[in-house]
Motif scaffolding. Structure first.
Motif, PDB file in Angstrom:
ATOM      1  N   ILE A  11       0.836  -1.206   0.000  1.00 28.65           N
ATOM      2  CA  ILE A  11       0.000   0.000   0.000  1.00 28.65           C
ATOM      3  C   ILE A  11       0.863   1.245   0.000  1.00 28.65           C
ATOM      4  O   ILE A  11       0.570   2.230  -0.702  1.00 28.65           O
TER       5      ILE A  11
ATOM      6  N   LEU B 296      -8.520  -0.621  -2.284  1.00 32.46           N
ATOM      7  CA  LEU B 296      -7.488   0.392  -2.508  1.00 32.46           C
ATOM      8  C   LEU B 296      -7.906   1.747  -1.945  1.00 32.46           C
ATOM      9  O   LEU B 296      -7.116   2.429  -1.285  1.00 32.46           O
TER      10      LEU B 296
ATOM     11  N   ALA C  69      -5.038   4.517  -1.109  1.00 38.29           N
ATOM     12  CA  ALA C  69      -4.223   4.535  -2.326  1.00 38.29           C
ATOM     13  C   ALA C  69      -4.521   5.760  -3.181  1.00 38.29           C
ATOM     14  O   ALA C  69      -3.655   6.250  -3.906  1.00 38.29           O
TER      15      ALA C  69
ATOM     16  N   ILE D  36      -3.633  -2.454 -11.137  1.00 38.12           N
ATOM     17  CA  ILE D  36      -3.863  -3.377 -10.022  1.00 38.12           C
ATOM     18  C   ILE D  36      -4.875  -4.399 -10.537  1.00 38.12           C
ATOM     19  O   ILE D  36      -6.029  -4.066 -10.803  1.00 38.12           O
TER      20      ILE D  36
END
Length: 225
Positions: free
Chosen positions: A43, A81, A86, A172
């Motif tokens: 992360i 996320l 993120a 991702i």
């Protein structure tokens, strides 16, 4: 005719291999059957990318309230996320071309029910194709740094388009299960990669334009509900 078919097939495979080779290193991490979360160090590295938003690409709906398993997995990965910090915004992009097939309605409700504040959610109702989604991310939503959430097979093309259109991209991947109909998707993806390589060469515009909605503001005006 046979020679032409063989020639086109060879060219198509060369283009596909090129796209995959160019973009595979931009897929930073993947959620899959054996990995259902991100470590703190992962992360932190993702945060270091400095993403303006997390883009979740549409993948079909089962009915007017339910995402397909593939889309659900993308949404869950994107939410993971977002909740980990993120990026501070989510960009939902999909096909809203008819009342019978409104991906954005389903996606928006899903992330709202997960607790994402409405101002942090941006909706692109004209993401009719992967190319349109990437083009509009830059032109309409003024995105520069973009995390792209989709399945691995689709990441290569998504990232390639984004990069060639001037976006700084990170993938991702969301591969939580084996999805029904995947062999057919893989074949279509081969053809789509060839098509989009030529589209980015000429910088084709998206199907629809629209007013600018900067990603660093509030997304409420983009919801359209």
């Amino acid at each position: 005719m046979i020679f032409l078919a063989v020639f086109l097939g060879v060219v198509g495979m060369m283009i596909n291999n090129y796209v995959v080779k160019e973009e595979k290193d931009k897929i930073a991490y993947a959620i899959n059957e054996n990995k259902n979360t991100f470590s703190n160090s992962e992360i932190n590295k993702i945060k270091g990318f400095g993403a303006d938003c997390i883009m979740i690409l549409g993948a079909g709906i089962k009915d007017d309230e339910t995402p397909t398993p593939m889309l659900k997995d993308r949404l869950d990965t994107g939410l993971m996320l977002y909740q980990a910090g993120a990026a501070s915004k989510i960009l939902l992009t999909g096909d809203n071309g008819s009342k019978e097939h409104n991906e954005i309605h389903v996606m928006l409700n899903y992330v709202k029910e997960a607790g994402v504040p409405e101002e942090d959610i941006f909706c692109d109702h004209a993401g009719f194709s992967t190319y349109d989604s990437m083009y509009r991310a830059k032109k309409i939503f003024q995105v520069s740094n973009l995390i792209v959430v989709t399945q691995t097979y689709h990441e290569y093309r998504s990232l390639y388009i984004g990069e060639k259109l001037g976006l700084n991209v990170m993938g991702i991947a969301s591969d939580q299960m084996k999805y029904a109909g995947q062999p057919a998707r893989e074949v279509r993806e081969v053809l789509a990669r060839v098509k989009d390589v030529f589209k980015v060469m000429i910088k084709s515009k998206s199907i629809l334009g629209g007013e600018v909605i900067p990603i660093n503001g509030s997304g409420i005006s983009s919801h359209g509900e």
